[in-house]
Design a protein around this motif. Structure first.
Motif, PDB file in Angstrom:
ATOM      1  N   VAL A  50       0.830  -1.207   0.000  1.00  0.00           N
ATOM      2  CA  VAL A  50       0.000   0.000   0.000  1.00  0.00           C
ATOM      3  C   VAL A  50       0.867   1.261   0.000  1.00  0.00           C
ATOM      4  N   ILE A  51       2.129   1.118   0.395  1.00  0.00           N
ATOM      5  CA  ILE A  51       3.018   2.276   0.445  1.00  0.00           C
ATOM      6  C   ILE A  51       3.164   2.960  -0.911  1.00  0.00           C
ATOM      7  N   GLU A  52       2.884   2.241  -1.988  1.00  0.00           N
ATOM      8  CA  GLU A  52       3.044   2.834  -3.317  1.00  0.00           C
ATOM      9  C   GLU A  52       1.783   3.529  -3.824  1.00  0.00           C
ATOM     10  N   VAL A  53       0.793   3.683  -2.966  1.00  0.00           N
ATOM     11  CA  VAL A  53      -0.465   4.318  -3.387  1.00  0.00           C
ATOM     12  C   VAL A  53      -0.259   5.693  -4.029  1.00  0.00           C
ATOM     13  N   PRO A  54       0.601   6.577  -3.493  1.00  0.00           N
ATOM     14  CA  PRO A  54       0.794   7.880  -4.159  1.00  0.00           C
ATOM     15  C   PRO A  54       1.269   7.744  -5.601  1.00  0.00           C
TER      16      PRO A  54
END
Length: 258
Positions: free
Chosen positions: A77-81
């Motif tokens: 989820v850390i790559e959402v941006p």
């Protein structure tokens, strides 16, 4: 006790285990991860099948390391941006337009979005598996074995060890402010928060001086003593090379196949 707490808290990303992936020396895993990511980046974005094969290779590594799928899914989820940025590209990029589900989208933007999503996600998952199978302190030892500058590795070591100590100090200062009735609801709180940051800096600086003097009194000569042996055998290097070698065949096929 504070330093020990910091060292323990730094293992939040690490998933304890005794799998073959866990047992590999950190420098072997670092080189394998770097080579794999470079090969993924070098793959033509039009070769959809190649990225599927890369995903299967990572799934095999996760299965070998016994890392649960849910753990990887939560951390990715850390790559959402970056995903949000990728979804915007077809709408803002220039070039020839195509119709998708009734929307006029940029063809170049669609390819760019796919490129970011595919390669970025594979890179993030690779990093997650590395962090899940290697303790942070061992990663730093592996970097040191790869002949990275001593100054950089020592700075990273102390950041890892004392980062949570500083964060705990900040938490205590927050509690102290709250016990005195402080509530940061408007711009008037800026002055108080600025003073808190200044006080935190001074306390951290003084702690660093005390730690440095303690190290000098114990014979510190600019190089940290090696407590753990992380040397690697030829067999371990060969095992770690399995992932990038498989990826190299995929990359080669992606470039040569019509």
């Amino acid at each position: 006790m504070g330093a020990g707490h910091a060292a323990g808290a730094a293992h939040r990303l690490y998933v304890p285990g005794a799998s073959p992936v866990h047992r590999l020396p950190p420098q072997c895993k670092l080189v394998a991860v770097l080579a794999f990511v470079l090969l993924v980046v070098a793959t033509p974005r039009e070769r959809f099948w190649a990225f599927g094969v890369y995903a299967l290779l990572l799934a095999a590594v996760a299965a070998t390391a016994r890392i649960p799928f849910g753990t990887v899914a939560r951390r990715v989820v850390i790559e959402v941006p970056f995903v949000a940025f990728a979804f915007l590209m077809p709408f803002v990029a220039s070039g020839e337009k195509v119709t998708v589900l009734g929307l006029e989208l940029s063809e170049n933007g669609l390819w760019g979005a796919w490129n970011i999503l595919a390669k970025g996600t594979l890179g993030v998952v690779t990093s997650i598996l590395l962090a899940a199978t290697t303790e942070p302190r061992l990663l730093l030892l592996g970097i040191d074995r790869l002949r990275m500058p001593q100054l950089l590795t020592q700075i990273a070591t102390f950041m890892l060890r004392y980062g949570d100590v500083v964060a705990a100090e900040l938490g205590r200062m927050k509690v102290a402010r709250a016990s005195r009735g402080f509530e940061g609801r408007d711009l008037r709180a800026t002055r108080v928060l600025a003073k808190s940051i200044g006080a935190l800096f001074l306390r951290s600086y003084e702690r660093g001086e005390r730690v440095h003097l303690a190290m000098l009194s114990r014979g510190y000569d600019g190089r940290m003593p090696v407590v753990h042996d992380v040397s690697a055998t030829a067999a371990q290097w060969t095992a770690a090379a399995a992932l990038p070698l498989a990826a190299a065949f995929v990359t080669l096929a992606a470039w040569t196949m019509p």
